[in-house]
Design a protein around this motif. Structure first.
Motif, PDB file in Angstrom:
ATOM      1  N   ARG A 241      73.889  -0.899  10.713  1.00  0.00           N
ATOM      2  CA  ARG A 241      74.296  -2.304  10.637  1.00  0.00           C
ATOM      3  C   ARG A 241      74.375  -2.757   9.179  1.00  0.00           C
ATOM      4  O   ARG A 241      73.801  -3.773   8.792  1.00  0.00           O
ATOM      5  N   GLY A 242      75.072  -1.993   8.370  1.00  0.00           N
ATOM      6  CA  GLY A 242      75.219  -2.318   6.961  1.00  0.00           C
ATOM      7  C   GLY A 242      76.396  -1.563   6.379  1.00  0.00           C
ATOM      8  O   GLY A 242      76.827  -0.531   6.913  1.00  0.00           O
ATOM      9  N   LEU A 243      76.922  -2.076   5.260  1.00  0.00           N
ATOM     10  CA  LEU A 243      77.945  -1.336   4.543  1.00  0.00           C
ATOM     11  C   LEU A 243      77.367  -0.025   4.019  1.00  0.00           C
ATOM     12  O   LEU A 243      76.174   0.068   3.735  1.00  0.00           O
TER      13      LEU A 243
ATOM     14  N   PHE B 152      73.352  -5.084   4.201  1.00  0.00           N
ATOM     15  CA  PHE B 152      73.144  -5.752   5.490  1.00  0.00           C
ATOM     16  C   PHE B 152      73.875  -7.089   5.546  1.00  0.00           C
ATOM     17  O   PHE B 152      74.553  -7.420   6.522  1.00  0.00           O
ATOM     18  N   ARG B 153      73.734  -7.881   4.492  1.00  0.00           N
ATOM     19  CA  ARG B 153      74.297  -9.239   4.527  1.00  0.00           C
ATOM     20  C   ARG B 153      75.828  -9.207   4.467  1.00  0.00           C
ATOM     21  O   ARG B 153      76.489  -9.989   5.168  1.00  0.00           O
ATOM     22  N   LEU B 154      76.389  -8.344   3.660  1.00  0.00           N
ATOM     23  CA  LEU B 154      77.851  -8.284   3.595  1.00  0.00           C
ATOM     24  C   LEU B 154      78.433  -7.736   4.897  1.00  0.00           C
ATOM     25  O   LEU B 154      79.485  -8.186   5.352  1.00  0.00           O
ATOM     26  N   TRP B 155      77.775  -6.790   5.516  1.00  0.00           N
ATOM     27  CA  TRP B 155      78.249  -6.237   6.787  1.00  0.00           C
ATOM     28  C   TRP B 155      78.256  -7.301   7.884  1.00  0.00           C
ATOM     29  O   TRP B 155      79.165  -7.340   8.713  1.00  0.00           O
ATOM     30  N   ARG B 156      77.258  -8.164   7.876  1.00  0.00           N
ATOM     31  CA  ARG B 156      77.174  -9.190   8.928  1.00  0.00           C
ATOM     32  C   ARG B 156      78.318 -10.187   8.857  1.00  0.00           C
ATOM     33  O   ARG B 156      78.621 -10.856   9.839  1.00  0.00           O
ATOM     34  N   GLU B 157      78.964 -10.285   7.694  1.00  0.00           N
ATOM     35  CA  GLU B 157      80.096 -11.200   7.543  1.00  0.00           C
ATOM     36  C   GLU B 157      81.434 -10.526   7.825  1.00  0.00           C
ATOM     37  O   GLU B 157      82.473 -11.176   7.817  1.00  0.00           O
ATOM     38  N   GLU B 158      81.418  -9.187   8.034  1.00  0.00           N
ATOM     39  CA  GLU B 158      82.671  -8.493   8.310  1.00  0.00           C
ATOM     40  C   GLU B 158      83.154  -8.840   9.714  1.00  0.00           C
ATOM     41  O   GLU B 158      82.367  -8.871  10.665  1.00  0.00           O
ATOM     42  N   PRO B 159      84.453  -9.094   9.917  1.00  0.00           N
ATOM     43  CA  PRO B 159      84.935  -9.484  11.240  1.00  0.00           C
ATOM     44  C   PRO B 159      84.761  -8.408  12.291  1.00  0.00           C
ATOM     45  O   PRO B 159      84.671  -8.694  13.476  1.00  0.00           O
ATOM     46  N   ASP B 160      84.710  -7.130  11.884  1.00  0.00           N
ATOM     47  CA  ASP B 160      84.562  -6.063  12.856  1.00  0.00           C
ATOM     48  C   ASP B 160      83.158  -5.466  12.839  1.00  0.00           C
ATOM     49  O   ASP B 160      82.940  -4.347  13.270  1.00  0.00           O
ATOM     50  N   ALA B 161      82.190  -6.241  12.341  1.00  0.00           N
ATOM     51  CA  ALA B 161      80.814  -5.760  12.241  1.00  0.00           C
ATOM     52  C   ALA B 161      80.140  -5.886  13.597  1.00  0.00           C
ATOM     53  O   ALA B 161      79.334  -6.780  13.846  1.00  0.00           O
ATOM     54  N   LEU B 162      80.484  -5.018  14.508  1.00  0.00           N
ATOM     55  CA  LEU B 162      79.929  -5.031  15.847  1.00  0.00           C
ATOM     56  C   LEU B 162      79.019  -3.833  16.035  1.00  0.00           C
ATOM     57  O   LEU B 162      79.233  -2.762  15.459  1.00  0.00           O
TER      58      LEU B 162
END
Length: 597
Positions: free
Chosen positions: A227-229, A583-593
């Motif tokens: 759950r992170g970049l 973690f924080r940048l991934w949570r803002e990604e539109p496809d971060a599912l």
């Protein structure tokens, strides 16, 4: 490098040093070793992180443990994913050979076990092995050396040593052991070194079982960080932090001492201790993703220190919770451009932001239902300490001269706001919020620049990367115009070529005063994300995470012109901020599912 007074006739110095980007870390939570590209372990303290070193060649001593190819070769290496099991791979004129290295994991508080496995992969291979442990920072050579069927025992200072290497080793002056290993293609050989401050068990460990247990332990304790970049890099940073964290919960700031931040500048420090601020960074970063074990460890350590020392909380402690000794020199040449030192003067400082960071960590733990009664008592202690001391000058995040540092005060306010937000009904949350408002109001009256941005202190109008924390941690709302003004000014004045610097020391160009500070690069990425620029945030994340060598370890500073690492390594707080940013940048990604189960 000059010879030590007790140098033997065949050997006057240890292995020569390399640039820092070529060193890998082996760690088991209780101590760490640095491995160079020629298969040389040149740094290891035993039995604990801050104990005297037994291998000191990294900072100019002779003590080292070398496994080196005899044929002409080029070097490469990698970690087994999610572990600190390091593979040195050498390509010779005939094919590939390697040495797999680890400290047996999890580590025993008293006994260090160094596992080394040499392999000839697709060709025959020959290795030169040299073992010269020297205790007490290179002062104490081996003594009482005996051998029995390929197992050597000795004493080194107050430590017990046993080396299980098989046949063929020979003693050189009773102080060094030499061994040549010849392997046919596909063959391997194990070397197991034990170092303990207690008498050793009757039998040495079985190498196969030790390797299996070590790899299984890493697999069970390091999550995949999906759950992170850059999840593989994130998992590696988690492994580094886990390796730097003792069973008691304390995470050391770095595995080494004395590595210079700038050649011949006198900035050489001992980072083998647990900083309260850094410990809080670990917990806060991992809490973004979930209730990881490192969040529990950090909370346990900070709670214990607050309950023990209250408003007299020190900025840092040993991993066992003891005071840090004052600095002293070790009579070693040091890493080139540096000087040797053990101990740290930070123990005598007051750092207000440590209380604010502690409250932020405790609040993060509470959000995951990890805060027990002791934790809530510690929160009250920290809040009371802020109430009593927030107007005192402190040494701040960069540990310099005491002033009313803006970052320290805003960090204290952020901690009060965070803990108030998770406090049970009927508690002191109203008082905590009122104190936070008072601190921010006073700081706003004294420490806002005429341009509308935050400034370092009432008597220092300069910029500082630490001021980016004001918006990130909630000292003031994210959309407060002072946050955007601070970020804009910081990007103009304290960044160059995609790298970030702490503050301006003087009129020299930024890179002439010190290296880029990698922590600050991740702060920029987080700030840009918060201010609505995810593309630029991602660019800063990618640029900053590339500032490392093949082992993907981060030091504190990075020399942009020379593409070299500076300072002690690996620097825990840089790995913390890589994880938090990922973690924080991934949570803002539109496809971060979440991936399908």
């Amino acid at each position: 490098m000059s010879a030590r007074p007790d140098a033997g006739p065949e050997d006057s110095t240890g292995p020569p040093p390399h640039v820092l980007r070529e060193y890998a870390l082996l760690a088991d939570g209780e101590r760490g070793a640095m491995v160079g590209p020629r298969g040389e372990i040149t740094w290891l303290c035993a039995p604990r992180w801050d104990s005297p070193s037994i291998f000191s060649a990294l900072i100019g001593g002779r003590g080292a443990y070398v496994v080196e190819p005899l044929d002409r070769h080029v070097w490469g290496g990698w970690y087994r994913n999610g572990t600190l099991v390091w593979h040195s791979r050498w390509v010779t004129d005939h094919g590939a050979i390697e040495c797999q290295d680890a400290l047996a994991y999890p580590g025993d508080e008293h006994r260090t076990v160094v596992l080394r496995r040499v392999r000839a992969l697709d060709c025959a291979g020959a290795f030169r092995v040299s073992l010269e442990p020297r205790g007490e920072y290179d002062r104490e050579p081996m003594r009482g050396l005996t051998a029995d069927r390929g197992i050597w025992t000795a004493r080194v200072g107050g430590l017990y040593l046993r080396w299980s290497c098989g046949p063929g080793a020979r003693s050189v002056d009773g102080r060094r052991l030499e061994l040549r290993i010849d392997l046919a293609a596909g063959d391997q050989r194990d070397l197991v070194l034990e170092i303990s401050d207690h008498p050793l068990p009757d039998e040495p460990p079985d190498a196969d079982r030790a390797w299996t247990a070590t790899e299984a332990a890493w697999d069970s304790r390091v999550p995949d960080c999906h759950r992170g970049l850059a999840p593989r890099d994130g998992r590696h940073s988690y492994a580094v932090l886990r390796g730097l964290t003792s069973a008691r919960g304390g995470t050391v700031a770095a595995a080494t001492t004395s590595l210079p931040e700038r050649a011949e500048a006198g900035r050489n420090y001992d980072y083998r201790y647990t900083w309260i601020r850094d410990q809080c960074y670990v917990g806060q970063a991992l809490a973004v993703d979930g209730p990881h074990g490192l969040v529990v460890d950090a909370t346990r350590v900070v709670t214990a220190r607050l309950l023990e020392h209250g408003p007299k909380l020190a900025p840092a402690y040993t991993v066992t919770g003891e005071p840090i000794p004052s600095p002293r020199h070790l009579d070693l040449p040091g890493y080139p451009g540096g000087a040797d030192v053990a101990g740290n003067w930070v123990a005598d400082q007051f750092q207000l932001d440590a209380f604010g960071e502690s409250l932020q960590l405790l609040a993060a733990a509470a959000r995951h239902d990890l805060l027990d009664d002791d934790g809530w008592r510690a929160a009250r202690v920290a809040a009371d300490a802020i109430g009593a001391r927030w107007q005192e000058p402190d040494s701040g995040i960069w540990e310099i001269e005491p002033r009313a540092w803006t970052h320290s005060r805003l960090t204290a306010a952020a901690g009060l706001r965070m803990i108030a937000g998770v406090s049970p009904p009927g508690g002191p949350s109203t008082d905590w919020l009122a104190l936070a408002d008072r601190i921010v109001a006073d700081t706003s009256a004294t420490s806002v620049h005429p341009s509308g941005r935050w400034q370092r202190a009432p008597d220092d109008t300069g910029l500082d990367a630490a001021l980016l924390f004001a918006g990130l941690r909630g000292s003031v709302p994210a959309d407060d115009p002072r946050n955007r003004a601070t970020l804009d000014a910081y990007l103009r004045e304290l960044t160059e070529d995609g790298f970030a610097y702490r503050f301006r020391h003087d009129e020299r160009p930024l890179a002439d005063a010190e290296g880029s500070f990698l922590l600050c690069g991740f702060l920029v990425a987080l700030s840009l994300q918060q201010q609505g620029d995810p593309v630029a945030a991602r660019a800063w994340f990618e640029r900053t995470r590339a500032a490392c060598g093949p082992p993907q370890l981060f030091s504190e500073e990075y020399d942009v012109a020379q593409h070299q690492m500076r300072g002690n390594l690996p620097q825990a707080f840089v790995h913390d901020l890589l994880l938090e940013t990922a973690f924080r940048l991934w949570r803002e990604e539109p496809d971060a599912l979440d991936p399908p189960t």
